[in-house]
Design an enzyme around this catalytic site. Structure first.
Site, PDB file in Angstrom:
ATOM      1  N   SER A  23      28.676  35.141  56.612  1.00 42.92           N
ATOM      2  CA  SER A  23      29.505  33.928  56.553  1.00 42.92           C
ATOM      3  C   SER A  23      29.454  33.068  57.820  1.00 42.92           C
ATOM      4  O   SER A  23      29.394  31.838  57.705  1.00 42.92           O
ATOM      5  CB  SER A  23      30.960  34.297  56.237  1.00 42.92           C
ATOM      6  OG  SER A  23      31.038  34.799  54.937  1.00 42.92           O
ATOM      7  N   LYS A  72      41.586  41.427  50.445  1.00 41.11           N
ATOM      8  CA  LYS A  72      41.686  40.309  49.490  1.00 41.11           C
ATOM      9  C   LYS A  72      42.946  40.330  48.610  1.00 41.11           C
ATOM     10  O   LYS A  72      43.412  39.282  48.188  1.00 41.11           O
ATOM     11  CB  LYS A  72      40.454  40.284  48.588  1.00 41.11           C
ATOM     12  CG  LYS A  72      39.199  39.767  49.249  1.00 41.11           C
ATOM     13  CD  LYS A  72      38.118  39.624  48.195  1.00 41.11           C
ATOM     14  CE  LYS A  72      36.817  39.153  48.791  1.00 41.11           C
ATOM     15  NZ  LYS A  72      35.810  38.888  47.757  1.00 41.11           N
ATOM     16  N   ASN A  93      40.362  34.923  48.841  1.00 44.43           N
ATOM     17  CA  ASN A  93      39.301  35.071  49.840  1.00 44.43           C
ATOM     18  C   ASN A  93      39.278  33.917  50.835  1.00 44.43           C
ATOM     19  O   ASN A  93      38.421  33.851  51.693  1.00 44.43           O
ATOM     20  CB  ASN A  93      37.920  35.223  49.171  1.00 44.43           C
ATOM     21  CG  ASN A  93      37.394  33.906  48.667  1.00 44.43           C
ATOM     22  OD1 ASN A  93      38.166  33.012  48.312  1.00 44.43           O
ATOM     23  ND2 ASN A  93      36.091  33.755  48.648  1.00 44.43           N
ATOM     24  N   ASP A 108      35.547  32.553  45.167  1.00 46.38           N
ATOM     25  CA  ASP A 108      34.512  33.251  44.393  1.00 46.38           C
ATOM     26  C   ASP A 108      34.477  32.611  43.010  1.00 46.38           C
ATOM     27  O   ASP A 108      33.425  32.452  42.400  1.00 46.38           O
ATOM     28  CB  ASP A 108      34.848  34.747  44.238  1.00 46.38           C
ATOM     29  CG  ASP A 108      34.671  35.488  45.547  1.00 46.38           C
ATOM     30  OD1 ASP A 108      33.860  35.044  46.376  1.00 46.38           O
ATOM     31  OD2 ASP A 108      35.352  36.514  45.742  1.00 46.38           O
ATOM     32  N   GLY A 132      30.195  45.704  35.239  1.00 49.07           N
ATOM     33  CA  GLY A 132      31.089  45.944  36.368  1.00 49.07           C
ATOM     34  C   GLY A 132      32.480  45.406  36.100  1.00 49.07           C
ATOM     35  O   GLY A 132      32.664  44.502  35.260  1.00 49.07           O
ATOM     36  N   GLY A 134      34.923  45.411  39.017  1.00 44.58           N
ATOM     37  CA  GLY A 134      35.577  45.435  40.326  1.00 44.58           C
ATOM     38  C   GLY A 134      36.110  44.065  40.707  1.00 44.58           C
ATOM     39  O   GLY A 134      36.337  43.206  39.847  1.00 44.58           O
ATOM     40  N   GLY A 135      36.285  43.861  42.014  1.00 44.45           N
ATOM     41  CA  GLY A 135      36.858  42.616  42.516  1.00 44.45           C
ATOM     42  C   GLY A 135      36.021  41.397  42.141  1.00 44.45           C
ATOM     43  O   GLY A 135      36.562  40.368  41.714  1.00 44.45           O
ATOM     44  N   ALA A 136      34.711  41.505  42.292  1.00 42.96           N
ATOM     45  CA  ALA A 136      33.845  40.361  42.001  1.00 42.96           C
ATOM     46  C   ALA A 136      33.894  40.031  40.506  1.00 42.96           C
ATOM     47  O   ALA A 136      33.929  38.864  40.117  1.00 42.96           O
ATOM     48  CB  ALA A 136      32.414  40.667  42.425  1.00 42.96           C
ATOM     49  N   GLY A 245      22.548  36.226  43.685  1.00 41.33           N
ATOM     50  CA  GLY A 245      23.895  35.746  44.012  1.00 41.33           C
ATOM     51  C   GLY A 245      23.961  34.826  45.222  1.00 41.33           C
ATOM     52  O   GLY A 245      25.064  34.475  45.661  1.00 41.33           O
TER      53      GLY A 245
HETATM   54  P1  ATR Z   1      33.266  44.184  44.467  1.00 40.65           P
HETATM   55  O1  ATR Z   1      34.400  43.564  45.238  1.00 40.65           O
HETATM   56  O2  ATR Z   1      31.908  43.876  45.063  1.00 40.65           O
HETATM   57  O3  ATR Z   1      33.309  43.879  43.014  1.00 40.65           O
HETATM   58  P2  ATR Z   1      34.324  46.786  43.890  1.00 40.65           P
HETATM   59  O4  ATR Z   1      35.623  46.163  43.557  1.00 40.65           O
HETATM   60  O5  ATR Z   1      34.290  48.042  44.701  1.00 40.65           O
HETATM   61  O6  ATR Z   1      33.397  45.760  44.677  1.00 40.65           O
HETATM   62  O7  ATR Z   1      33.529  47.026  42.497  1.00 40.65           O
HETATM   63  C1  ATR Z   1      32.287  47.651  42.432  1.00 40.65           C
HETATM   64  C2  ATR Z   1      31.777  47.704  40.991  1.00 40.65           C
HETATM   65  O8  ATR Z   1      30.514  48.377  40.996  1.00 40.65           O
HETATM   66  C3  ATR Z   1      32.672  48.492  40.014  1.00 40.65           C
HETATM   67  O9  ATR Z   1      32.527  47.969  38.730  1.00 40.65           O
HETATM   68  C4  ATR Z   1      32.069  49.891  40.120  1.00 40.65           C
HETATM   69  O10 ATR Z   1      32.311  50.718  38.995  1.00 40.65           O
HETATM   70  P3  ATR Z   1      33.683  51.596  38.855  1.00 40.65           P
HETATM   71  O11 ATR Z   1      34.754  50.620  38.446  1.00 40.65           O
HETATM   72  O12 ATR Z   1      33.392  52.592  37.773  1.00 40.65           O
HETATM   73  O13 ATR Z   1      33.920  52.209  40.199  1.00 40.65           O
HETATM   74  C5  ATR Z   1      30.599  49.556  40.171  1.00 40.65           C
HETATM   75  N1  ATR Z   1      29.787  50.622  40.768  1.00 40.65           N
HETATM   76  C6  ATR Z   1      29.726  50.973  42.067  1.00 40.65           C
HETATM   77  N2  ATR Z   1      28.853  51.984  42.230  1.00 40.65           N
HETATM   78  C7  ATR Z   1      28.354  52.276  40.993  1.00 40.65           C
HETATM   79  C8  ATR Z   1      27.389  53.201  40.491  1.00 40.65           C
HETATM   80  N3  ATR Z   1      26.763  54.046  41.299  1.00 40.65           N
HETATM   81  N4  ATR Z   1      27.122  53.206  39.161  1.00 40.65           N
HETATM   82  C9  ATR Z   1      27.735  52.345  38.333  1.00 40.65           C
HETATM   83  N5  ATR Z   1      28.643  51.427  38.738  1.00 40.65           N
HETATM   84  C10 ATR Z   1      28.954  51.399  40.045  1.00 40.65           C
END
Ligand code: ATR
Length: 279
Positions: A23, A72, A93, A108, A132, A134-136, A245
């Site tokens: 950044s 965040k 963010n 984001d 996925g 997660g946060g993103a 990205g």
């Molecule tokens: P971000 O802010 O980048 O989204 P995050 O909130 O930690 O980071 O989310 C990471 C994502 O990658 C989640 O969807 C996570 O799956 P889980 O919800 O089951 O934890 C996924 N992820 C991370 N490592 C993984 C792996 N080895 N195989 C499959 N999914 C994975």
């Protein structure tokens, strides 16, 4: 970078860790391209000192801050005002200075919206696959809903976690990575939001099964290191268009910068910045 003087506006990033952040390079380049007297500095802030850090930043006259992992969600408690999108997404963010404190935004969301627009990916009325939860993924799914996606298939390693976050939303189907086999045969937009494939694990791909990639017409992998992920290679090998990205990173930075400096960043400057970072 500009030479700092008594009038220089100070911007920054709070997170932990922050050593590998890109950044500062983006924001300082933006400031110099726009001829703004501003400097952007990373600050490592421990979770237990987050409140003090936000208050201290305000007291020091800091104009704006980006917020990254792990702050965040937590930082939402310490803002004076919260943008509606950030509230709905459940993460902030960007902190932009206002009277009495900071207003929290989620760029984001706006960054991803601008990325889709610049790639001419039309979401309205379409079915979309999101990998996925997660946060993103939260910001991505919020954006897809705002843009009028018809159906969103969320595929995640932990189905339970995805259910907890998105389970009550209409138009969303949640499944594990094997679940793609139950998705009706068609061409979809796909957004890769997991951290799988991130450098140095360049060879890793969240779904190895080649059959999955026949479903994909265009895809965005939120990862930008490496420039072409294993996921993107598979999409391309099956005739789909794949993007990384970096655009989202640049667009979210530009949106944050606009909130910090309370001015518009012209689209051609954002494109120029993107091409410089991509080279
Ligand atoms: P971000 O802010 O980048 O989204 P995050 O909130 O930690 O980071 O989310 C990471 C994502 O990658 C989640 O969807 C996570 O799956 P889980 O919800 O089951 O934890 C996924 N992820 C991370 N490592 C993984 C792996 N080895 N195989 C499959 N999914 C994975």
């Amino acid at each position: 970078m500009n030479i700092v003087n008594g009038k220089t506006k100070v911007l920054g990033l709070i997170g932990d860790p922050i050593e590998h952040t890109g950044s500062p390079a983006i924001h300082n380049l933006l400031a110099s391209k726009l001829g703004d007297d501003a400097i952007y500095v990373p600050f490592r802030v421990r979770s237990k000192r987050l409140e003090e850090a936000v208050e201290g930043a305000y007291a020091l006259g800091i104009e704006g801050l980006n917020v990254t992992v792990p702050h965040k969600v937590e930082v939402m408690q310490y803002v004076t005002e919260l943008d509606d999108a950030a509230l709905e997404i459940g993460a902030v963010n960007t902190l932009a200075r206002i009277r009495g404190g900071y207003k929290g935004y989620n760029t984001d969301f706006s960054g991803f919206m601008r990325e889709l627009d610049s790639l001419d990916i039309q979401v309205n009325g379409r079915d979309v696959i999101v990998l996925g939860a997660g946060g993103a993924a939260k910001a991505v799914i919020y954006t897809l809903n705002r843009l009028g996606a018809r159906q969103i298939y969320i595929l995640n390693r932990s189905i339970e976690k995805a259910e907890e976050i998105f389970g009550d939303q209409p138009g969303i189907k949640i499944m594990g990575f094997d679940g793609w086999k139950s998705i009706p045969s068609d061409k979809y937009i796909c957004i890769q939001c997991t951290s799988v494939g991130l450098s140095p694990e360049d060879e890793a791909c969240v779904i190895e099964d080649e059959g999955f990639y026949d479903l994909i017409e265009s895809a965005v992998d939120l990862i930008y290191k490496p420039k072409e992920t294993a996921f993107m290679k598979k999409v391309a090998a099956h005739g789909g268009k794949a993007y990384n990205g970096l655009r989202m990173l640049v667009f979210q930075a530009a949106s944050s910068y606009e909130f910090f400096m309370k001015k518009e960043v012209p689209e051609e400057i954002v494109e120029e910045l993107y091409h410089e970072l991509d080279s």
